[in-house]
Motif scaffolding. Structure first.
Motif, mmCIF file in Angstrom:
data_model
loop_
_atom_site.group_PDB
_atom_site.id
_atom_site.type_symbol
_atom_site.label_atom_id
_atom_site.label_comp_id
_atom_site.label_asym_id
_atom_site.label_seq_id
_atom_site.Cartn_x
_atom_site.Cartn_y
_atom_site.Cartn_z
ATOM 1 N N VAL A 12 0.957 -1.411 0.111
ATOM 2 C CA VAL A 12 0.329 0.002 0.382
ATOM 3 C C VAL A 12 0.842 1.054 -0.306
ATOM 4 O O VAL A 12 0.640 2.429 -0.279
ATOM 5 C CB VAL A 12 -0.943 -0.044 1.202
ATOM 6 N N VAL A 13 1.650 1.400 0.476
ATOM 7 C CA VAL A 13 2.775 2.622 0.371
ATOM 8 C C VAL A 13 3.377 2.754 -0.659
ATOM 9 O O VAL A 13 3.745 3.648 -0.943
ATOM 10 C CB VAL A 13 3.617 2.515 2.230
ATOM 11 N N ALA A 14 3.823 1.543 -1.249
ATOM 12 C CA ALA A 14 4.403 1.637 -2.461
ATOM 13 C C ALA A 14 3.697 2.060 -3.268
ATOM 14 O O ALA A 14 4.140 3.160 -4.088
ATOM 15 C CB ALA A 14 5.361 -0.039 -2.056
ATOM 16 N N LEU A 15 2.400 1.791 -3.415
ATOM 17 C CA LEU A 15 1.302 1.993 -4.213
ATOM 18 C C LEU A 15 0.966 3.634 -4.099
ATOM 19 O O LEU A 15 1.285 3.975 -5.380
ATOM 20 C CB LEU A 15 0.065 1.055 -3.828
ATOM 21 N N GLY A 16 1.192 3.815 -3.231
ATOM 22 C CA GLY A 16 0.762 5.477 -2.848
ATOM 23 C C GLY A 16 1.661 6.411 -3.020
ATOM 24 O O GLY A 16 1.552 7.554 -3.828
ATOM 25 N N SER A 17 3.080 6.222 -2.196
ATOM 26 C CA SER A 17 3.874 6.840 -3.245
ATOM 27 C C SER A 17 4.588 7.525 -4.773
ATOM 28 O O SER A 17 4.976 7.879 -4.951
ATOM 29 C CB SER A 17 5.515 5.983 -2.760
ATOM 30 N N SER A 18 3.625 6.615 -5.773
ATOM 31 C CA SER A 18 3.779 6.415 -6.525
ATOM 32 C C SER A 18 2.822 7.811 -7.202
ATOM 33 O O SER A 18 3.525 8.675 -8.398
ATOM 34 C CB SER A 18 2.909 6.278 -7.470
ATOM 35 N N PHE A 19 2.484 8.264 -6.263
ATOM 36 C CA PHE A 19 1.500 9.763 -6.627
ATOM 37 C C PHE A 19 2.208 10.921 -6.253
ATOM 38 O O PHE A 19 2.308 12.172 -6.823
ATOM 39 C CB PHE A 19 0.412 10.188 -5.339
ATOM 40 N N ALA A 20 3.675 10.392 -5.382
ATOM 41 C CA ALA A 20 5.359 11.422 -5.807
ATOM 42 C C ALA A 20 5.954 11.417 -6.273
ATOM 43 O O ALA A 20 6.326 12.745 -7.050
ATOM 44 C CB ALA A 20 5.409 11.320 -3.867
ATOM 45 N N LEU A 21 6.154 10.428 -6.307
ATOM 46 C CA LEU A 21 7.249 9.875 -7.197
ATOM 47 C C LEU A 21 7.002 8.174 -7.196
ATOM 48 O O LEU A 21 7.024 7.252 -6.981
ATOM 49 C CB LEU A 21 8.482 9.571 -5.969
ATOM 50 N N PRO A 22 6.791 8.537 -9.304
ATOM 51 C CA PRO A 22 5.927 7.295 -9.716
ATOM 52 C C PRO A 22 7.034 6.100 -9.712
ATOM 53 O O PRO A 22 8.122 6.326 -9.867
ATOM 54 C CB PRO A 22 5.621 7.874 -11.307
ATOM 55 N N THR A 23 6.937 5.372 -9.729
ATOM 56 C CA THR A 23 7.329 3.471 -9.442
ATOM 57 C C THR A 23 8.604 3.300 -8.782
ATOM 58 O O THR A 23 8.393 2.387 -8.341
ATOM 59 C CB THR A 23 7.724 3.337 -11.572
ATOM 60 N N ALA A 24 8.684 4.673 -8.094
ATOM 61 C CA ALA A 24 9.933 4.465 -7.072
ATOM 62 C C ALA A 24 9.833 3.682 -5.806
ATOM 63 O O ALA A 24 10.465 2.062 -6.198
ATOM 64 C CB ALA A 24 10.461 5.702 -6.020
#
Length: 200
Positions: free
Chosen positions: A113-125
């Motif tokens: 969930v954290v990895a998925l949500g982080s894409s809204f700030a830094l895509p794919t990272a």
């Protein structure tokens, strides 16, 4: 079957060290790949190009850190390893994998969930970071497999010690590993599934 009593050592359940290490590799890798794939579709705050470049760097860092972290702790428990006794019970590979994943399912879900949500700030990272951790676990298991082949002995950890520290095969409760012959159990050196199960 011998009864437990004076002068008779009680048998203990043993799980393969490499199998436990490898248990988190597949779900972590695939959760990371899926999160990174979804992240490509999200422009994010930084844009896809920067996100992918940052993700590639994070993948390499996570792979290296996960693969090499804790090797001294593993080596310290390999040196005093003793031979497993005839009363010890070798846990099947599928049971060890299922127990580890069941005990860590919420952490895996949270990481996804954290990895998925982080894409809204830094895509794919975030997804690539998670995938890197999964690949690092596979490399660590492979390193253990090379040790097992070189010593011609498989490494096992007591299940009660494993459970006492959240499923970590090199945690503080683990004093030393136990060993068996290279053909014991149903997992090959490194923790992969053995095609033909062998007797101890």
């Amino acid at each position: 079957m011998a009864r437990a009593g004076h002068g008779v050592r009680r048998g203990q359940g043993l799980a393969r060290v490499a199998v436990v290490v490898r248990a988190g590799a597949a779900p972590t890798w695939w959760f990371g790949v899926f999160a990174a794939g979804v992240g490509v579709l999200v422009p994010g705050l930084t844009g896809r190009r920067i996100g992918v470049m940052a993700g590639a760097a994070l993948f390499l860092v996570a792979t290296a850190v996960t693969a090499y972290a804790g090797r001294r702790r593993y080596t310290a428990r390999i040196r005093p390893a003793v031979r497993a006794g005839k009363h010890d019970v070798l846990q099947d590979r599928a049971v060890s994998v299922r127990n580890w994943r069941r005990g860590h399912r919420w952490w895996l879900l949270l990481a996804f969930v954290v990895a998925l949500g982080s894409s809204f700030a830094l895509p794919t990272a975030g997804g690539m970071l998670l995938a890197g951790a999964g690949w690092g676990l596979r490399l660590k298991a492979a390193w253990l497999g090379r040790r097992e082949r070189a010593d011609e002995a498989l490494l096992w950890v007591r299940v009660d010690w494993l459970d006492a520290h959240g499923g970590r095969p090199a945690g503080k409760p683990v004093k030393a590993y136990r060993t068996t012959g290279i053909a014991a159990g149903d997992a090959s050196p490194g923790g992969a599934r053995r095609r033909t199960a062998a007797m101890v």
